[in-house]
Write a protein that holds these residues in place. Sequence first.
Motif, short mmCIF file in Angstrom:
data_model
loop_
_atom_site.label_atom_id
_atom_site.label_comp_id
_atom_site.label_asym_id
_atom_site.label_seq_id
_atom_site.Cartn_x
_atom_site.Cartn_y
_atom_site.Cartn_z
N PHE A 61 -32.14 -115.21 83.37
CA PHE A 61 -30.55 -114.99 83.86
C PHE A 61 -30.02 -116.29 84.01
CE2 PHE A 61 -33.33 -111.81 85.55
CZ PHE A 61 -32.61 -110.40 85.18
N ILE A 62 -28.76 -116.33 83.45
CA ILE A 62 -27.88 -117.49 83.47
C ILE A 62 -27.28 -117.24 84.89
CG2 ILE A 62 -25.99 -118.95 82.90
CD1 ILE A 62 -28.48 -119.20 81.06
N MET A 63 -27.23 -118.32 86.10
CA MET A 63 -26.45 -118.02 87.23
C MET A 63 -25.65 -119.34 87.23
SD MET A 63 -29.48 -116.79 89.41
CE MET A 63 -30.60 -118.38 89.91
N LEU A 64 -24.57 -118.93 88.11
CA LEU A 64 -23.63 -120.24 88.63
C LEU A 64 -23.56 -120.19 90.20
CD1 LEU A 64 -20.68 -119.13 86.06
CD2 LEU A 64 -22.18 -121.27 86.04
N TYR A 96 -26.75 -117.70 94.59
CA TYR A 96 -26.35 -117.82 93.20
C TYR A 96 -26.05 -116.62 92.54
CZ TYR A 96 -29.76 -121.82 93.89
OH TYR A 96 -30.44 -122.71 94.33
N ALA A 97 -25.07 -116.64 91.43
CA ALA A 97 -24.27 -115.36 90.98
C ALA A 97 -24.64 -115.33 89.41
CB ALA A 97 -22.92 -115.53 91.16
N ILE A 98 -25.23 -114.03 89.14
CA ILE A 98 -25.68 -113.74 87.96
C ILE A 98 -24.55 -113.69 87.06
CG2 ILE A 98 -27.13 -112.24 86.43
CD1 ILE A 98 -29.31 -112.11 88.58
N CYS A 99 -24.65 -114.24 85.71
CA CYS A 99 -23.46 -114.00 84.46
C CYS A 99 -24.07 -113.08 83.46
CB CYS A 99 -23.17 -115.23 84.20
SG CYS A 99 -22.51 -116.48 85.41
N VAL A 100 -23.06 -112.21 82.96
CA VAL A 100 -23.47 -111.50 81.70
C VAL A 100 -22.19 -112.43 80.76
CG1 VAL A 100 -22.96 -109.53 80.43
CG2 VAL A 100 -23.69 -109.34 82.68
N LEU A 101 -22.91 -113.16 79.74
CA LEU A 101 -22.19 -113.85 78.92
C LEU A 101 -22.00 -113.17 77.58
CD1 LEU A 101 -23.91 -117.31 79.68
CD2 LEU A 101 -21.65 -116.71 80.57
N ARG A 102 -20.77 -113.44 77.21
CA ARG A 102 -20.44 -112.66 75.97
C ARG A 102 -19.65 -113.64 75.04
NH1 ARG A 102 -21.95 -107.40 76.46
NH2 ARG A 102 -21.80 -106.50 78.74
N GLU A 103 -19.50 -113.18 73.70
CA GLU A 103 -18.46 -113.70 72.73
C GLU A 103 -17.41 -112.56 72.64
OE1 GLU A 103 -19.07 -117.51 71.18
OE2 GLU A 103 -20.79 -116.74 70.26
N PRO A 104 -16.02 -113.10 72.63
CA PRO A 104 -15.50 -114.61 73.09
C PRO A 104 -15.93 -114.70 74.69
CG PRO A 104 -14.01 -112.99 72.92
CD PRO A 104 -14.90 -112.13 72.48
N MET A 105 -15.83 -115.91 75.06
CA MET A 105 -15.97 -116.27 76.50
C MET A 105 -15.18 -115.39 77.68
SD MET A 105 -18.54 -118.16 77.74
CE MET A 105 -18.97 -118.98 79.18
N SER A 106 -14.08 -115.03 77.08
CA SER A 106 -13.16 -114.08 77.77
C SER A 106 -13.65 -113.24 78.23
CB SER A 106 -11.69 -114.07 77.08
OG SER A 106 -11.92 -113.56 76.07
N GLU A 107 -14.62 -112.46 77.73
CA GLU A 107 -15.44 -111.21 78.02
C GLU A 107 -16.54 -111.37 78.99
OE1 GLU A 107 -14.33 -108.27 76.56
OE2 GLU A 107 -12.88 -109.39 75.95
N SER A 108 -17.01 -112.61 79.29
CA SER A 108 -18.09 -112.94 80.21
C SER A 108 -17.61 -112.46 81.74
CB SER A 108 -18.27 -114.30 80.07
OG SER A 108 -18.75 -114.49 78.52
N THR A 109 -18.66 -112.12 82.32
CA THR A 109 -18.34 -111.75 83.75
C THR A 109 -19.43 -112.19 84.62
OG1 THR A 109 -19.75 -109.77 83.36
CG2 THR A 109 -17.17 -109.36 83.31
N VAL A 110 -19.18 -112.22 85.75
CA VAL A 110 -20.12 -112.69 86.97
C VAL A 110 -20.00 -111.90 87.82
CG1 VAL A 110 -18.29 -114.16 87.92
CG2 VAL A 110 -20.94 -114.75 88.22
#
Lengths: 153, 78
Positions: A61-64, A96-110
Amino acid sequence: MMKKIETKYCGTITYTPDELIRFPDGLFGFEGLHDFLLIRLEEDAASPYCLQSTEDPNVAFIMLDPFDLVPDYAPDLSDEDCARLGDSTGEQIALYAICVLREPMSESTVNLRCPVAMHMETRIAFQVMLGGDNGYTFRHKLSDLVPREDSSC
Amino acid sequence: MLILQRRKGESIQIGEDITVTVTEIGTDRVRLAISAPRDVSIKRTELLEAAQINQEAADTALSASAFQQLLKNPKNKE
């Protein structure tokens, strides 16, 4: 004893068992995975983290840091959550907050409603479910939270 | 959608063998007792959504460009 793992995003890395973060209950939907490594993707302090399972190399998982995204982030951890983390004051707990990364980046959520809460000394962690009344949702758009690179243009 | 009013101690019956009883009413929450066959899955709705999102997060095949964009995004920019 050093161990080796082929990670999803960071190539092959070595680690010692004391670096592991233990999730007694797993994460939501991944209840069977208990041991993870917390890897910084880059050296600098604002770098995202990768939470890599050592039991299933395909799960990462990618986390921020949620406080980088929402400086006044104030999740109200329940007494029950603090108790199972073994810290009634909450002072030893990192979030930590888990991200859902998508392209384009504007579709990505946390996901700010289910932060990963880790006790920094015991390295025990849980993914907690905040109450629905605190304003944090499952899908905050990253683009609404992160300052845009080209905002000065 | 069917909407019913129930008081503490009252219940509803769903199908032949599922009973939901209101056991406690607080200021902003109620406690429910659910009696159902073992093979009926009962979960808090938000846990299903949390599991779904984690699955999406784990399924993301992150492209190099998305990665770079994320890494260069200055999160602490003033």
